[in-house]
Write an enzyme that holds these catalytic residues in place. Structure first.
Site, PDB file in Angstrom:
ATOM      1  CB  CYS A  85     -17.301  51.514   0.529  1.00 18.22           C
ATOM      2  SG  CYS A  85     -18.833  50.763   1.059  1.00 18.22           S
ATOM      3  CG  HIS A 201     -14.351  47.947   2.106  1.00 19.21           C
ATOM      4  ND1 HIS A 201     -14.316  49.192   2.674  1.00 19.21           N
ATOM      5  CD2 HIS A 201     -15.659  47.640   1.977  1.00 19.21           C
ATOM      6  CE1 HIS A 201     -15.547  49.624   2.887  1.00 19.21           C
ATOM      7  NE2 HIS A 201     -16.386  48.697   2.467  1.00 19.21           N
ATOM      8  CD  GLU A 203     -10.836  49.658   3.366  1.00 19.44           C
ATOM      9  OE1 GLU A 203     -10.637  49.591   2.134  1.00 19.44           O
ATOM     10  OE2 GLU A 203     -11.946  49.923   3.858  1.00 19.44           O
TER      11      GLU A 203
END
Lengths: 224, 726, 79
Positions: A85, A201, A203
């Site tokens: 990002c 993302h 994560e």
């Protein structure tokens, strides 16, 4: 495996990335942007967020920070670099990755779960099968990837496009392009394939309670 | 300088209030002092119209650590974890400059939470805009939504829930209420009460500019040739600086440097210093030339009344200054000792060693006026007879019309502009009955919801006040949370009008009754009065932020159907109440009639059994029945899951419209596996709870008897249309 | 006729962007810097030769759309 997460004032996905890395037993260290030395590591992560408020251009100011000079040196030595990002935006601003990230085509911040088609022929994605469809979350204002069409062609030939926005069947077209990116590009590699920048993302998708664990493949690919 | 009537009026003070000030001081105040009084005695800081009535609300239960009166409320959720939360309005600034108004609203409420030592973990909001045909509505909607997103996304706190409504009573006065929720160690909560004399008073954060010095500064400008430069300016939010301030404060809070801390919100330096000194029974002396200023030549008056954002006032323990400064230097923030605590019980403001103001602290706080304003009861309206005879639409068309209506449309156009997942603990996002946010690294979570129902309150505030507390409670129950407590934002019109004051009084009465019965106290909140213009007041709009506790992450629920072939039950009795419903508003265009009644006994019993079902893993999905009635609840369960349903009304006397569109309270819809049906029915019967078996889930089609049969995909298109085309 | 419109935040309005850019440049060693305010710049082409009319038209564009008069000032230059 040792990893380092760079923290800028305004980073806000640093903890989330660290949690994911820890889950996979990375030995992780957080490094403050003013530090001039990087600990020895196999992976450097530039996390998402709004470094310096994204006030001039996303990533522009972070790209000028002391620590980034060290990141560039490490990258040249072949260390793995992952920018997610805002981290992707910073890698673009430093020139480590080519192209530009423009404002989303609808001119709005977009937070949504999106499907991605994976190219697994690189160090970051090898645990996925080729053309596997995964679901990750995007959250950005400026993720509309733009470059020359020659560059897109070049990246396709060299398999440098790691992720493309798609539907759950793997169709890649305008209908499933959330932000207007050229060729539905969601993540790209440099020519040496040791640097990956991506808007989604990984994560955020490492926990079944949230949505799924589709992001784990990326971290476990890096691991071995 | 003589204070003229004009200056008094421009400070929002009444003549008799000015006389009271002079009496308390034993002299006339100077302009700076008048400014300080006006800031402390206004409605926002003093609660002078609402205080008498707010006292009636219950504020304690076994979970409450801190009730109203601090920066935010605090509850104990076990294992030394505390949840800190509050809701606040930013209505007027958002109407003037929607992006910055909404953004600074978010920033302000976040500071209230992290001032107490909590890391913010979630944001919610309640937005009320004018009618969609009003020409300002569209740009206000755009501005407010991107302002909320702009601030929350940047600072990296997920916006997990909220509501967006449209009604013409907000045409000239929108409502922007923001709620922040934080997590703290129960043993490390920070309060605003000062302690000890001669302690350093420290200013940290951004510099002070001429932001938001309202009409008051216009008055002062009359005495200055540079009046053009003194025009009030809109506060601009700087989420990046707030993020730095947040991290710096939390870092400083790790040890015992801080005695007390207070955010500089409305009335900035004035209210923060007075608040801290008053609570500690102390005085405070400030050297204003030390205040970090953004502009040259700022006067003490401007410094005291500035509403610049991202600032805090801290009282430090002896000898902690150097270390504290190091932390703020690291984060590139101003850190200046600007004064000290005293034993004078006065607020003493000096500028270059000259005393510019000297006011007893009590005069600014406990001696501020409190009004017992005249109020009038709202008359309960009669129920309309034979409502259904006036229906001139088919059942199918009525459903379509409601699905397409702005107020019932899918709000993902709004919620997609907010980062809902950052911090990686959002287990249930916007669009659910409540959001669920996990406590980081723990096996427990909190459920959060924000609700309002202004049309019910407008029709009959006593019932409306009760209803909205119950709805909050119900929304928490629906996801499997134990409701703990609430925060409230009371948005009303002009309290000097006895009818409006009556709405406030009776809404509070209604809330009190429900809060007491459900053991669901109010721990924080805010009152916003004078919402309206030209004698047109907004609908009374109490907004409730509810917090519930989930102790086991495997025992949660949401409203999405999970599989085909399971049974669908309505829990709670349906009477077919159509007055004041979405149906009567959208389809019959009726404005009159009473809101649905609240039966607190049924409310509690029905909720408790649903909670029990979720804890016993007996249900696949739960959805509370609220505006739009059973039909809208069922449609949402289908549309958000892609799983269809085949429904038939039970064979009793109610008409189809009454059964499906009625908004009787205390009801839920549940989806259960066939094999659990006997067990569930047994439990319901044992508790004497009414229920209807209305059908089962099926693939991709939503069907009601012979009258309605549509593909889910088409219903979703219809429901998503409005925002995307507006 | 070509017109340049510069839009800046009003004098007393906080400029977070300008502030961050200022700090960054100072940290990069540009010590003579004392302040930076940022804004927007538009180049507008108008099919009209009368300066007065052009100025009036552009002024109304600024008021109606380009500038947010609550927080911004604008400056019109014929180029």
């Amino acid at each position: 495996m040792r990893s380092t997460v760079i923290v800028f004032p305004g980073s806000n996905c640093d903890r989330d990335i660290a949690v994911a890395l820890k889950k996979l037993q990375f030995k992780n260290e957080m490094v403050w942007h003013k530090d001039s030395e990087l600990p020895k590591s196999d992976l450097i992560v530039i996390p998402g967020g709004f470094s310096y408020g994204d006030y001039l251009r996303s990533g522009a100011i972070a790209a000028k920070s002391t620590i980034l000079k060290e990141v560039i040196k490490s990258a040249e030595r072949g260390c793995l670099i992952l920018g997610v990002c805002n981290g992707f935006q910073i890698l673009i601003e430093t020139g480590l990755l080519k192209g530009a990230l423009l404002r989303n085509k609808n001119l709005k911040f977009i937070n949504d779960d999106v499907y991605l088609k994976v190219n697994n022929k690189n160090r970051f994605c090898k645990k996925y099968s080729n053309n596997q469809i995964i679901k990750l979350n995007i959250a950005h204002n400026e993720g509309n990837y733009f470059t020359s069409s020659d560059h897109v062609k070049n990246m396709q030939d060299q398999e440098l496009i790691a992720f493309q926005y798609s539907n759950n069947k793997g169709d890649v077209n305008e209908d499933y392009n959330p932000n207007g990116s050229m060729a539905n590009i969601a993540g790209i590699l440099n020519e040496k394939k040791n640097i990956l920048g991506m808007m989604p993302h990984p994560e955020r998708m490492t926990d079944k309670l949230i949505v799924n664990e589709d992001g784990l493949g990326l971290f476990s690919s890096i691991l071995n | 300088m003589k204070i003229s009537d004009n200056i008094i009026e421009k400070h929002g003070l009444k003549k008799d209030e000015f006389q009271k000030i002079s009496k308390l001081l034993n002299r006339e105040p100077n302009l700076l002092e008048l400014g300080v009084f006006s800031a402390m005695w206004n409605e926002h800081c003093s609660y002078k119209s609402s205080k008498l009535h707010l006292k009636k609300l219950p504020t304690k239960n076994e979970y409450v650590i801190q009730g109203p009166g601090e920066n935010a409320g605090v509850i104990d959720i076990g294992d030394n974890d505390a949840i800190v939360f509050k809701i606040e309005s930013h209505n007027h600034p958002s109407f003037i400059e929607p992006y910055q108004g909404a953004a600074t609203g978010v920033g302000g409420i976040l500071r209230d939470v992290f001032t107490m030592g909590a890391r913010p973990i979630a944001l919610l909001n309640s937005l009320h805009f004018g009618d969609i045909t009003n020409k300002k509505t569209k740009s206000l909607l755009n501005g407010v939504v991107s302002g909320i997103g702009g601030y929350g996304n940047c600072i990296g706190i997920p916006t997990v829930g909220g509501e967006t409504k449209f009604h013409k009573s907000y045409n000239e006065n929108i409502l922007v209420n923001a709620m922040a929720v934080g997590h703290a160690d129960k043993r490390k909560i920070f309060y605003s009460k000062a302690r000890g004399v001669n302690k350093s008073v420290v200013y940290v954060g951004s510099k002070t500019g001429r932001d938001g010095i309202h009409g008051a500064s216009m008055a002062s400008a009359e005495f200055d040739e540079k009046s053009e430069e003194k025009k009030p300016t809109v506060q601009v939010g700087d989420p990046f600086t707030e993020k730095l301030l947040l991290e710096a404060c939390l870092e400083l809070m790790k040890d015992d440097s801080i005695i007390s801390i207070q955010d500089m919100g409305a009335a900035g330096l004035t209210s923060s210093s007075v608040e801290m000194a008053f609570k500690g029974g102390l005085g405070m002396e400030l050297d204003l030339e030390k205040v970090p200023c953004r502009e040259k030549n700022m006067t003490p008056y401007e410094m005291m009344l500035s509403e610049s954002q991202e600032r805090m006032l801290i009282i430090l323990n002896d000898g902690k200054e150097a270390n504290a400064k190091k932390i703020f230097d690291k984060w590139d923030l101003d850190f200046v000792v600007i004064g000290k605590t005293t034993n004078t019980n006065k607020l003493t403001l000096k500028y270059n060693d000259k005393v510019e103001a000297d006011i007893p602290i009590e005069a600014l706080s406990s001696k501020a006026p409190i009004y017992d304003r005249k109020w009038k009861k709202t008359k309960k309206q009669n129920k309309k007879r034979d409502l259904i005879k006036t229906i001139n639409l088919s059942f199918r068309d009525a459903i379509f019309k409601i699905l397409k209506s702005p107020n019932q449309s899918n709000k993902s156009w709004v919620t997609k502009q907010y980062d809902q997942l950052v911090m990686n603990d959002t287990l249930l996002r916007s669009g659910s009955d409540s959001a669920i946010v996990r406590i980081h690294n723990k096996e427990k979570a909190i459920a959060l919801t924000v609700d309002s129902s202004a049309n019910y309150c407008n029709s009959y505030p006593l019932t409306g006040g009760k209803q909205i507390v119950c709805e909050s409670w119900r929304n928490l129950i629906s996801v499997g949370a134990k409701p703990i407590s609430i925060t409230n934002c009371l948005n009303f019109g002009n309290p000097e009008n006895p009818e409006i004051m009556g709405q406030l009084v009776e809404t509070i009465d209604g809330m009190r009754e429900a809060c007491e019965y459900l053991n669901f106290p109010v721990v924080s909140g805010n009152v916003s009065l004078y919402n309206g213009t030209n004698k047109k007041n907004i609908f009374p709009t109490p907004v409730i932020g509810g917090v519930g506790l989930i102790e086991n992450l495997n025992k949660i629920s949401d409203h999405k159907f999970k599989k085909t072939g399971s049974k669908i039950l309505v829990i709670g009795k349906t009477f077919g109440h159509l007055d004041q419903t979405v149906f009567s508003n959208e389809i019959l265009s009726l404005k009159n009639g009473p809101p649905p009644e609240i039966n607190l006994i049924n409310e509690k019993n029905n909720g408790e059994i649903i909670y029990d079902f979720i804890k016993k893993n007996l249900v696949n999905a739960v959805h509370d029945v609220s505006s739009g009635g059973i039909i809208l609840a069922l449609l949402e369960m289908s549309m958000h899951s892609g799983i269809g349903a085949k429904i038939a009304k039970p064979k009793h006397s109610l008409n189809q419209f009454e059964y499906f569109f009625g908004e009787d309270q205390g009801r839920y819809i549940i989806e259960i596996d066939e094999q659990n049906l006997n067990k569930v029915e047994e439990l319901l019967e044992k508790s004497s709870i009414h229920y209807d078996k209305i059908g089962h889930t099926q693939i991709d089609e939503f069907q009601i008897e012979k009258d309605f049969r549509e593909k889910i995909i088409d219903l979703n298109k219809l429901n998503n249309k409005w925002y995307n085309n507006y | 006729m070509k017109v340049a419109v510069t839009i800046t935040l009003k004098k007393d309005v906080l400029d977070p962007q300008g502030k961050v850019v200022l700090h960054t440049l100072q940290n990069m060693g540009m010590k003579t810097l004392s302040n930076i305010r940022q804004g927007k710049y538009f180049e507008i082409e108008i099919e009209e030769t009368n300066q007065e009319i052009v100025k009036k038209d552009v002024d109304s564009m600024c008021k109606k759309l380009l500038a947010n008069l609550i927080i911004e000032d604008y400056k019109i230059d014929i180029i």
